[in-house]
Scaffold this motif. Sequence first.
Motif, short mmCIF file in Angstrom:
data_model
loop_
_atom_site.label_atom_id
_atom_site.label_comp_id
_atom_site.label_asym_id
_atom_site.label_seq_id
_atom_site.Cartn_x
_atom_site.Cartn_y
_atom_site.Cartn_z
N MET A 131 35.12 77.36 -39.17
CA MET A 131 34.68 76.05 -38.68
C MET A 131 35.14 75.84 -37.24
O MET A 131 34.42 75.25 -36.43
CB MET A 131 35.24 74.95 -39.57
N ALA A 132 36.34 76.29 -36.92
CA ALA A 132 36.85 76.13 -35.55
C ALA A 132 35.98 76.91 -34.57
O ALA A 132 35.59 76.40 -33.51
CB ALA A 132 38.30 76.59 -35.48
N TYR A 133 35.66 78.16 -34.90
CA TYR A 133 34.80 78.96 -34.02
C TYR A 133 33.39 78.41 -33.99
O TYR A 133 32.71 78.42 -32.95
CB TYR A 133 34.81 80.43 -34.46
N PHE A 134 32.92 77.92 -35.14
CA PHE A 134 31.59 77.33 -35.22
C PHE A 134 31.47 76.15 -34.26
O PHE A 134 30.50 76.02 -33.51
CB PHE A 134 31.33 76.89 -36.66
N GLY A 135 32.48 75.27 -34.30
CA GLY A 135 32.45 74.10 -33.43
C GLY A 135 32.45 74.46 -31.96
O GLY A 135 31.69 73.90 -31.16
N GLU A 136 33.29 75.43 -31.58
CA GLU A 136 33.36 75.82 -30.17
C GLU A 136 32.09 76.56 -29.72
O GLU A 136 31.62 76.35 -28.62
CB GLU A 136 34.59 76.71 -29.94
N CYS A 137 31.55 77.41 -30.59
CA CYS A 137 30.38 78.21 -30.19
C CYS A 137 29.09 77.41 -30.16
O CYS A 137 28.24 77.65 -29.29
CB CYS A 137 30.22 79.39 -31.16
N PHE A 138 28.93 76.48 -31.08
CA PHE A 138 27.63 75.82 -31.22
C PHE A 138 27.67 74.31 -30.96
O PHE A 138 26.93 73.80 -30.12
CB PHE A 138 27.04 76.13 -32.59
N ALA A 139 28.54 73.59 -31.64
CA ALA A 139 28.62 72.14 -31.40
C ALA A 139 29.08 71.86 -29.98
O ALA A 139 28.70 70.87 -29.36
CB ALA A 139 29.57 71.49 -32.41
N ASN A 140 29.92 72.77 -29.43
CA ASN A 140 30.45 72.59 -28.08
C ASN A 140 30.00 73.71 -27.16
O ASN A 140 30.65 74.03 -26.18
CB ASN A 140 31.99 72.56 -28.15
N GLY A 141 28.85 74.33 -27.49
CA GLY A 141 28.40 75.50 -26.76
C GLY A 141 27.17 75.25 -25.92
O GLY A 141 27.22 74.53 -24.91
N PRO A 142 26.00 75.81 -26.29
CA PRO A 142 24.79 75.63 -25.49
C PRO A 142 24.39 74.16 -25.42
O PRO A 142 24.38 73.45 -26.44
CB PRO A 142 23.74 76.45 -26.27
N GLU A 143 24.04 73.71 -24.24
CA GLU A 143 23.68 72.30 -24.08
C GLU A 143 22.30 71.99 -24.65
O GLU A 143 22.00 70.84 -24.96
CB GLU A 143 23.77 71.92 -22.61
N LEU A 144 21.46 72.99 -24.80
CA LEU A 144 20.19 72.78 -25.48
C LEU A 144 20.44 72.32 -26.92
O LEU A 144 19.72 71.46 -27.44
CB LEU A 144 19.36 74.06 -25.48
N VAL A 145 21.44 72.88 -27.56
CA VAL A 145 21.78 72.48 -28.92
C VAL A 145 22.22 71.02 -28.94
O VAL A 145 21.83 70.25 -29.82
CB VAL A 145 22.88 73.40 -29.50
N THR A 146 23.03 70.63 -27.96
CA THR A 146 23.46 69.23 -27.86
C THR A 146 22.26 68.30 -27.68
O THR A 146 22.17 67.24 -28.31
CB THR A 146 24.43 69.05 -26.68
N ALA A 147 21.34 68.69 -26.82
CA ALA A 147 20.15 67.88 -26.57
C ALA A 147 19.29 67.77 -27.83
O ALA A 147 18.81 66.69 -28.19
CB ALA A 147 19.35 68.47 -25.42
#
Length: 703
Positions: free
Chosen positions: A383-399
């Motif tokens: 979960m920690a790596y998941f959050g850093e890689c994806f939830a806090n990673g590519p900005e397209l994912v955030t958008a």
Amino acid sequence: MLLVFLPIYIWADEGMWLPCCLSKQTKQVMKDMGLNLTPRQLYNPGGAALSNAVVSFGGFCSGVVVSPDGLVFTNHHCGFDAIRQHSTVKHDYLRNGFVADSLSDELPNPDLFVSFLVRTEDVTERILQALPQDVTEDNRSLIVDSLSTLIADEAVKNDTLLRAVVSSFYAGNEYYLSVYKDYYDVRLVYAPPSSVGKFGGDTDNWVWPRHTGDFSVFRIYADTHNEPAAYSKDNVPYHPDYYAPISLAGYKEGSFCMTMGYPGTTSRYLSSYGVEERMNADNMARIDVRAIKQAIWKDAMEKSDAVRIKYASKYAQSANYWKNSIGMNQSIKKLNIIGKKRRLEHQLTEWIHRKPEERNKYAGILTELEDSYRNRYKNARAMAYFGECFANGPELVTAAWSVLNFDFEAEKSVLEERVRQLLELYANIDLDIDKKVFVAMLKEYAAVVEPESLSETYATIEKKFKGDYQAYVDDLYSHTELDTPRGFERVVKKDSTYVLFEDPAISFVIDMLVKSYELSAAADDDNMKIEKNERLLNEAVREMESDKDFYPDANSTMRFSFGMIGGYSPKDALEYTYYTTIKGIFDKIREYKGDSDFEVIPSVIDLLENRDFGRYAAEDGNMNVCFISDNDITGGNSGSGMFNGNGELIGLAFDGNWEAMSSDIIYEPNLQRCIGVDIRYVLYMIEKYGKSTRLINELKLVE
């Protein structure tokens, strides 16, 4: 030997104390150390007090009101994103600084607000009495949440301008209500060049000796009744009922120093097993992943001023706690923090065995904690790596996530604000950079987690793209409508030819959500056991040492700390003094020649070489830049006022020190220091560099 039991034996200068709830012991210690103010001069709901001048700045930093017209001093890194948002290649306020020559030149910031604490109230008894005797942990959480919401709503039902929050203290053993008044029109007034406000960059971050002029100046605006209001050209400067006087007298080694602000989170009472998980899961994920992402960003930023301005704030925020995590893990090992925790837990076990009446309540909590942390470790790490890689990673994912969760039924003002924030997000994405980050994040996550922690997307990449992450990302970006605002516009216009859930970016987000839920659900039972037993551990430690004066962990509520100004010895034969001067700036410029962290623009160099320090000079005629005290500090304290015994402002806290990076877990009195920028250096840069005597004239200066 006392250092073994630091969570129990509270030193005079350790602690993040609630202004509302000082014990006689703490009051006396403060007085003996040099505080000349009464408790009511510190905190006095409904009356004037020093705490009234202290604000939560944006919900992530602290600040202090210093003028009758609502000027707020905070850190440069706290105002950094606002400064960046107003910067362009033509008007580069990050590089060159900013000064408003009049009220009409002060720049609004839609995302900023400040919060004033109105009052704090202990509501522990009301909440704990509502809990059934044998309530399960999940039902306990539901009851506490529901009752907290009810209490908060009751507190503000007669005043729509107030906001109330009930917060948990001592791991859920106590609860306090905090009532705030928020002001939403906060304007940028002054910012020094980044070569002052960010001097030393990542290299010097969390390090002493420091030479960073980490400050910026904002102003609070209100309606004509001095009440909170959304930005309007008709708003006027806010008039506080109290503002902090500023001392020009400086400080000496052994001088009393007090900070007031809003520290974010500490875990001083966390079990040894919790510390291990934090080291090996949360911190390692942050260290590994952010190093990769930041390298991509930094390479692009150094090649383009436009990219530098877009990414400067994102990079700084990411790098700050990346380096913090590195230092924390090193300090935990070097200072044997886990060993100290284990010895404390052994002491507690012996106490429980000597107390038959406590055995049923506390027996087994440490064994259960060890088992639960071990059982959930694999999922916690994923979960920690998941959050850093994806939830806090590519900005397209955030958008894409923002579009997927957009609330079209919200009130008009809220709707307009969320649209603005989404468009701001898009305005600061560079798609070429983001694609590189996306590919790197996919690779890193796959490399560090177990195969069962991979989502279905990875099977698609393997099957359809033969394991080629770049090919997958190129395909996704070429087919999504959400790489620009056009996809959101099609959703708003209800374009029947565009199906949001078929967009590949949305498909990726949904796939990630499914896997995230699976990982979280797999650890539910252990999460509940950990929450319960960490709470019981906290209670047991305080019961075992019931004659001690405990303070609660930081949780973004107002706190103050008190201590002394003084140097320290980080290792054998090395002594650090308690202040730095501009000589160190020139020394570092020479030592780090060619390093962008230590580049200083010519106009600042000319100013410093001129040595026209005026009334801001120290007794020896030099200009002090920074100083240190043994005040307690953590994230969120940035921008906290540092006050002398008379309640006069002498500096702004902005950092801790490298040797004590484990301070969120244990306070080390011989090592921990709070780094602040000298208020005289702040005033010098405002008056001499910014030539802004209008701001100096607003202040109450104590010669």
